[in-house]
Design a protein around this motif. Structure first.
Motif, PDB file in Angstrom:
ATOM      1  N   SER A  18       0.655  -1.366   0.009  1.00 32.77           N
ATOM      2  CA  SER A  18       0.078   0.087  -0.005  1.00 32.77           C
ATOM      3  C   SER A  18       0.752   1.140   0.089  1.00 32.77           C
ATOM      4  CB  SER A  18      -0.841   0.026   1.092  1.00 32.77           C
ATOM      5  OG  SER A  18      -0.281   0.023   2.441  1.00 32.77           O
ATOM      6  N   VAL A  19       2.046   1.424   0.543  1.00 25.34           N
ATOM      7  CA  VAL A  19       2.846   2.412   0.422  1.00 25.34           C
ATOM      8  C   VAL A  19       4.346   2.205  -0.130  1.00 25.34           C
ATOM      9  CG1 VAL A  19       1.765   3.750   2.373  1.00 25.34           C
ATOM     10  CG2 VAL A  19       3.829   2.151   2.650  1.00 25.34           C
ATOM     11  N   CYS A  20       4.905   3.184  -0.837  1.00 25.87           N
ATOM     12  CA  CYS A  20       6.338   2.996  -1.083  1.00 25.87           C
ATOM     13  C   CYS A  20       7.093   4.256  -0.556  1.00 25.87           C
ATOM     14  CB  CYS A  20       6.431   3.149  -2.572  1.00 25.87           C
ATOM     15  SG  CYS A  20       7.898   3.086  -3.365  1.00 25.87           S
ATOM     16  N   PHE A  21       8.313   3.689   0.274  1.00 24.48           N
ATOM     17  CA  PHE A  21       9.099   4.864   0.667  1.00 24.48           C
ATOM     18  C   PHE A  21      10.066   5.171  -0.379  1.00 24.48           C
ATOM     19  CE2 PHE A  21       7.886   2.202   4.442  1.00 24.48           C
ATOM     20  CZ  PHE A  21       7.046   2.909   4.843  1.00 24.48           C
ATOM     21  N   CYS A  22      10.590   6.385  -0.512  1.00 22.64           N
ATOM     22  CA  CYS A  22      11.491   6.892  -1.374  1.00 22.64           C
ATOM     23  C   CYS A  22      12.436   7.799  -0.832  1.00 22.64           C
ATOM     24  CB  CYS A  22      10.569   7.247  -2.690  1.00 22.64           C
ATOM     25  SG  CYS A  22       9.573   6.401  -3.779  1.00 22.64           S
TER      26      CYS A  22
END
Length: 134
Positions: free
Chosen positions: A106-110
């Motif tokens: 559900s989320v992506c860390f960048c």
């Protein structure tokens, strides 16, 4: 319910603000993205440096593009959180490098950085992006 697969690789070109700035996407694949901007007078601040809002946009777009490519362009993203540090004034040709460094379904860390023509660090950011259906 199964939703139809949609190719989100063209979303960058559909954002009018990207065109207004003159930002170009040079690369976007496998959780990596690169954006380029030739600074113009109308994009500068009182100190003849690229406006901080323009630099933050470059960082945001580089990270969101990296997140899109990490999903193989099957999902869209919205920015949940972004933290930015400015290192030095940006002038001339600026390049933003974005990388998807983690996350899940559900989320992506960048992370992203903007460099000037000499390769010097102008700004860096970390962001969290929520995957959504296009």
């Amino acid at each position: 319910m199964i939703l139809p697969v949609t190719d989100t690789s063209t979303l960058f070109a559909k954002v009018p603000f990207n065109g207004l700035l003159g930002m170009r996407r040079e690369f976007c694949e496998a959780g990596q993205a690169r954006m380029v901007l030739e600074t113009r007078d109308e994009l500068t601040n009182n100190f003849a440096a690229t406006h901080g809002g323009v630099i933050m946009t470059m960082l945001d777009v580089a990270m969101s593009s990296a997140a899109l490519s990490k999903s193989d362009f099957q999902r869209a993203v919205v920015t949940i959180d972004m933290s930015t540090s400015f290192i030095k004034p940006g002038r001339g040709r600026l390049v933003a490098h974005g990388t998807a460094v983690g996350g899940g379904r559900s989320v992506c860390f960048c992370e992203a950085r903007v460099e000037d023509e000499a390769g010097d660090l102008v700004a860096k950011a970390m962001g969290t992006f929520k995957y959504v259906q296009p």
